[in-house]
Design a protein around this motif. Sequence first.
Motif, PDB file in Angstrom:
ATOM      1  N   ILE A   1      39.732  53.298  58.237  1.00  0.00           N
ATOM      2  CA  ILE A   1      38.849  52.409  57.460  1.00  0.00           C
ATOM      3  C   ILE A   1      39.085  50.963  57.881  1.00  0.00           C
ATOM      4  O   ILE A   1      38.131  50.195  58.050  1.00  0.00           O
ATOM      5  N   ARG A   2      40.331  50.586  58.090  1.00  0.00           N
ATOM      6  CA  ARG A   2      40.648  49.204  58.502  1.00  0.00           C
ATOM      7  C   ARG A   2      39.983  48.841  59.830  1.00  0.00           C
ATOM      8  O   ARG A   2      39.715  47.673  60.086  1.00  0.00           O
ATOM      9  N   ASP A   3      39.727  49.838  60.665  1.00  0.00           N
ATOM     10  CA  ASP A   3      39.061  49.586  61.946  1.00  0.00           C
ATOM     11  C   ASP A   3      37.621  49.128  61.756  1.00  0.00           C
ATOM     12  O   ASP A   3      37.041  48.522  62.662  1.00  0.00           O
ATOM     13  N   HIS A   4      37.035  49.411  60.576  1.00  0.00           N
ATOM     14  CA  HIS A   4      35.622  49.097  60.338  1.00  0.00           C
ATOM     15  C   HIS A   4      35.392  48.042  59.266  1.00  0.00           C
ATOM     16  O   HIS A   4      34.321  47.467  59.195  1.00  0.00           O
ATOM     17  N   LEU A   5      36.377  47.828  58.409  1.00  0.00           N
ATOM     18  CA  LEU A   5      36.236  46.871  57.310  1.00  0.00           C
ATOM     19  C   LEU A   5      37.352  45.847  57.353  1.00  0.00           C
ATOM     20  O   LEU A   5      38.504  46.177  57.650  1.00  0.00           O
ATOM     21  N   GLU A   6      37.027  44.623  56.994  1.00  0.00           N
ATOM     22  CA  GLU A   6      38.020  43.559  56.892  1.00  0.00           C
ATOM     23  C   GLU A   6      38.538  43.505  55.460  1.00  0.00           C
ATOM     24  O   GLU A   6      37.759  43.631  54.507  1.00  0.00           O
ATOM     25  N   PHE A   7      39.837  43.317  55.297  1.00  0.00           N
ATOM     26  CA  PHE A   7      40.425  43.235  53.966  1.00  0.00           C
ATOM     27  C   PHE A   7      41.149  41.916  53.796  1.00  0.00           C
ATOM     28  O   PHE A   7      41.815  41.472  54.723  1.00  0.00           O
ATOM     29  N   PRO A   8      41.007  41.317  52.633  1.00  0.00           N
ATOM     30  CA  PRO A   8      40.082  41.704  51.585  1.00  0.00           C
ATOM     31  C   PRO A   8      38.644  41.435  52.024  1.00  0.00           C
ATOM     32  O   PRO A   8      38.405  40.558  52.849  1.00  0.00           O
ATOM     33  N   PRO A   9      37.694  42.172  51.465  1.00  0.00           N
ATOM     34  CA  PRO A   9      36.306  42.059  51.916  1.00  0.00           C
ATOM     35  C   PRO A   9      35.525  40.912  51.265  1.00  0.00           C
ATOM     36  O   PRO A   9      34.311  40.848  51.378  1.00  0.00           O
ATOM     37  N   PHE A  10      36.217  40.031  50.595  1.00  0.00           N
ATOM     38  CA  PHE A  10      35.583  38.924  49.870  1.00  0.00           C
ATOM     39  C   PHE A  10      36.356  37.642  50.153  1.00  0.00           C
ATOM     40  O   PHE A  10      37.499  37.681  50.604  1.00  0.00           O
ATOM     41  N   PRO A  11      35.734  36.488  49.877  1.00  0.00           N
ATOM     42  CA  PRO A  11      36.440  35.217  50.110  1.00  0.00           C
ATOM     43  C   PRO A  11      37.605  35.024  49.136  1.00  0.00           C
ATOM     44  O   PRO A  11      37.661  35.637  48.069  1.00  0.00           O
ATOM     45  N   LYS A  12      38.527  34.141  49.492  1.00  0.00           N
ATOM     46  CA  LYS A  12      39.719  33.882  48.667  1.00  0.00           C
ATOM     47  C   LYS A  12      39.369  33.377  47.270  1.00  0.00           C
ATOM     48  O   LYS A  12      40.162  33.518  46.352  1.00  0.00           O
TER      49      LYS A  12
END
Length: 161
Positions: A133-144
Amino acid sequence: MVEVADCVSAALTIDVPAEELFAVLADPTTHAAIDGTGWVQESVDRAPLTEVGQLFRMDMYHPDARDGDYQVVNQVHVLDAPRAIGWRTGYDPEGDGNLEFGGWFWRYDLEPKSPNATRITLTYDWSAVPNTIRDHLEFPPFPKTHLPNSLNHLAALVRGD
């Protein structure tokens, strides 16, 4: 906002008793108003959250999702009224009730500071997200700014602003 490896949190003291804050958090119909990203659209399941293992579905929107609209299935994994509530987010990929969870969860910890004030800490933890999943999504998926904003939305909601 505090950031630790694979986890972020923010805290705010709100002049509301812990029981009132907990009741709002345990009501899935309030989550769109609390969220603030525009991703949480509406609760499909409207029953209050009352037990560990309980499922509740949310209609979501994200411009990067296919067709924008999608649905998540959350499972309550912490429920200690009025001190803590949390859920892990998953989905039903085949629509057959066999749920898959991505490895992240949301948690609210409530600490009474007085009879009419509560320090609330919101945590987003993605430490169990697999590399697939990390290969396709950036974490955290929202701004700080998301977690502090979400707590401010919660405060406004419980105060009736």
